[in-house]
Design a protein around this motif. Structure first.
Motif, PDB file in Angstrom:
ATOM      1  N   SER A   1       0.827  -1.217   0.000  1.00  0.00           N
ATOM      2  CA  SER A   1       0.000   0.000   0.000  1.00  0.00           C
ATOM      3  C   SER A   1       0.861   1.266   0.000  1.00  0.00           C
ATOM      4  N   ASP A   2       2.056   1.216   0.562  1.00  0.00           N
ATOM      5  CA  ASP A   2       2.888   2.427   0.525  1.00  0.00           C
ATOM      6  C   ASP A   2       3.996   2.325  -0.527  1.00  0.00           C
TER       7      ASP A   2
ATOM      8  N   ARG B   1      -2.641   5.903   4.946  1.00  0.00           N
ATOM      9  CA  ARG B   1      -1.373   6.186   4.260  1.00  0.00           C
ATOM     10  C   ARG B   1      -0.406   6.923   5.205  1.00  0.00           C
TER      11      ARG B   1
ATOM     12  N   ALA C   1       0.438   5.278  -3.628  1.00  0.00           N
ATOM     13  CA  ALA C   1      -0.013   4.600  -2.401  1.00  0.00           C
ATOM     14  C   ALA C   1      -1.530   4.407  -2.410  1.00  0.00           C
ATOM     15  N   SER C   2      -1.963   3.357  -1.751  1.00  0.00           N
ATOM     16  CA  SER C   2      -3.396   3.069  -1.657  1.00  0.00           C
ATOM     17  C   SER C   2      -3.771   2.833  -0.195  1.00  0.00           C
ATOM     18  N   ASN C   3      -5.038   2.639   0.024  1.00  0.00           N
ATOM     19  CA  ASN C   3      -5.526   2.299   1.366  1.00  0.00           C
ATOM     20  C   ASN C   3      -5.908   0.827   1.444  1.00  0.00           C
ATOM     21  N   TYR C   4      -5.256   0.001   0.647  1.00  0.00           N
ATOM     22  CA  TYR C   4      -5.592  -1.419   0.651  1.00  0.00           C
ATOM     23  C   TYR C   4      -5.567  -1.970   2.083  1.00  0.00           C
ATOM     24  N   ASN C   5      -6.527  -2.834   2.368  1.00  0.00           N
ATOM     25  CA  ASN C   5      -6.734  -3.370   3.726  1.00  0.00           C
ATOM     26  C   ASN C   5      -7.034  -2.266   4.740  1.00  0.00           C
TER      27      ASN C   5
ATOM     28  N   ILE D   1       4.019   0.149  -4.126  1.00  0.00           N
ATOM     29  CA  ILE D   1       3.469  -0.872  -5.023  1.00  0.00           C
ATOM     30  C   ILE D   1       4.477  -1.292  -6.095  1.00  0.00           C
TER      31      ILE D   1
ATOM     32  N   ASP E   1       2.654  -9.395  -1.669  1.00  0.00           N
ATOM     33  CA  ASP E   1       2.986  -8.202  -0.881  1.00  0.00           C
ATOM     34  C   ASP E   1       4.426  -8.313  -0.380  1.00  0.00           C
TER      35      ASP E   1
ATOM     36  N   HIS F   1      -0.093  -6.939   4.213  1.00  0.00           N
ATOM     37  CA  HIS F   1      -1.330  -7.056   3.446  1.00  0.00           C
ATOM     38  C   HIS F   1      -1.693  -8.510   3.178  1.00  0.00           C
TER      39      HIS F   1
END
Ligand SMILES: *Cc1c(COP(=O)(O)O)cnc(C)c1O
Length: 438
Positions: A332-333, A410, A402-406, A335, A371, A366
């Motif tokens: 997520s931070d 961020r 970056a994403s907010n996966y799970n 990729i 991951d 993740h």
């Protein structure tokens, strides 16, 4: 051996940046954390500007910082302080720059599918140039400029038919891509005629961006030669010379010890040699040349700081073992390893250890097998929960992808300079994660 860390990072007795220790950064700001070396950012941005100015002299155009590599309001202010331009490719990136009153003439709008609203905003803000990417867009920009009684300066993004030696998803100038007008197919020439037919458009020149994380000057040289050849054809057909040429970004940086980033002086010296030679060949005046480095400015300035949460040793075939070191962030931070197979280096950041180097894999938290931040690296055998790990060269395409996966918030971005660390982008909270849920 050369290090992929920024200039002011030292390692004994633990990692320090600009005199601030990794331990104190983690304590004050938490982890994961992006730590950016502010002085290093200015040094790199200035190096590209002075190299362009010194090699091209009166033919120097603008260094446009590619906002997509990493942008926030503070970085937009830094870019403005350095006195270079900014390349934005969405309304969102433009809004960040506009929010700190970035001068319109220093802005270039890119993108292969700009919306009517993005184009209209850009024209009203007075962006220096819109880099056009499709026939639909030529019609839109012409109409929206005409409706506002303006003549918009534009460049045409061309694909020069180059297979840059980089990952498939980082190469942008071969024929089978979504970007630009192909020179070889004749689309570029049609686009030129189309632009010339609109009084609300002023064609200043051509643009090429061959890809990213590129080493060597060959691809850039071929692209420049093909663009200049087309400029000569333009002069022959329309009786005037195009005053500008934008050769894009993509300059490679070091991610691993022993790798070397491309050097601005060397890059611009070789670009000047090609441009002047090709222009002479076609009896053209040398145009004002611009470039668009993103990664090469911000990439090396930053490291990511993580806390180790768990370690685990698994048995492999043949009696071998691998130790998994799990940190508190992951895909997520950053990729890039999952997206491009990108490679990174890591160090134990909070203490020295002479424990035996052990084959390790650094993974995130993740719910994905992929991951993985580093597939294989020798790290000290005594690394344990609570230790800090620093991964260098994460300034470009880390925070920006970056994403907010799970539902991981961020990380914050902290700038360090002269022994002082300050937050320039806050860490997200759980409340931020729910801010738009109804
Ligand atoms: C991404 C991009 C850049 C910057 O690429 P870097 O590899 O970060 O230097 C420059 N120009 C255009 C048009 C881009 O799309």
């Amino acid at each position: 051996m050369s290090s992929p860390f920024s200039q002011s990072v030292t390692f004994t007795p633990e990692l320090h940046i600009g005199g601030v220790s990794a331990t104190s950064l983690a304590k004050e700001f938490g982890t994961p954390l992006y730590v950016i070396d502010e002085a290093d950012f200015f040094t790199r941005a200035m190096a590209w500007k002075s190299a362009l100015d010194s090699h091209f002299g009166s033919h120097a155009g603008t260094v446009y910082y590619a906002a997509k590599s990493q942008i926030n309001r503070e970085i937009a202010r830094w870019i403005n302080q350095v006195g270079i331009g900014i390349d934005v490719c969405t309304g969102g990136e433009m809004a960040v720059a506009a929010s700190v009153n970035f001068p319109g003439e220093g802005m270039e709008l890119h993108g292969n599918n700009k919306s009517e609203a993005e184009i209209a905003d850009a024209i009203e803000y007075g962006v220096g140039a819109i880099v056009m990417d499709s026939f639909h867009e030529i019609e839109r920009v012409a109409r929206l400029a005409h409706e506002r009684g303006k003549v918009q300066k534009v460049l045409l993004r061309l694909t020069a038919g180059i297979s840059a030696h980089t990952h498939e998803f980082m190469a942008t100038a071969h024929e089978d891509v979504k970007f630009g007008f192909s020179i070889a197919s004749g689309a570029a020439w049609k686009a030129i005629e189309e632009v010339q037919s609109h009084p609300s458009l002023r064609l200043a020149g051509f643009h090429s961006h061959i890809g990213s994380q590129i080493f060597g000057s060959e691809g850039f040289a071929i692209a420049a030669a093909r663009l200049i050849e087309l400029s000569a054809k333009f002069r022959d057909a329309f009786g005037s010379e195009l005053p500008e040429l934008d050769l894009g970004g993509g300059y490679g940086i070091a991610y691993l010890p022993g790798e070397e980033s491309m050097v601005p002086d060397a890059v611009l010296a070789s670009l000047f040699a090609v441009v002047s030679e090709e222009c002479a060949k076609h009896s053209l005046a040398i145009p004002r040349v611009s470039i668009e480095p993103g990664r090469a400015i911000v990439g090396p300035t930053t490291f990511s700081l993580y806390t180790v949460g768990t370690t685990k040793t698994v048995e492999l075939d043949g009696g071998l073992t691998r130790r998994y070191v799990a940190i508190d962030g992951g895909m997520s931070d950053n990729i890039r390893p999952a997206l491009y197979g990108a490679t990174y280096h890591a160090v134990l950041a909070n203490r020295e250890s002479s424990a035996k180097p052990t084959s390790s894999r650094i993974v995130g938290k993740h719910c994905e097998t992929g991951d993985i931040l580093i597939r294989e690296i020798d790290l000290q055998a005594d690394i344990q929960p609570g230790d800090l790990i620093a991964i260098p060269a994460t300034g470009a395409y880390g925070r920006s992808l970056a994403s907010n996966y799970n539902h991981l918030p961020r990380p914050a971005v902290v700038a360090v300079k002269d022994g002082v660390a300050r937050v320039i982008v806050k860490r997200e909270s759980y409340a931020d994660l729910m801010a738009h849920d109804l």
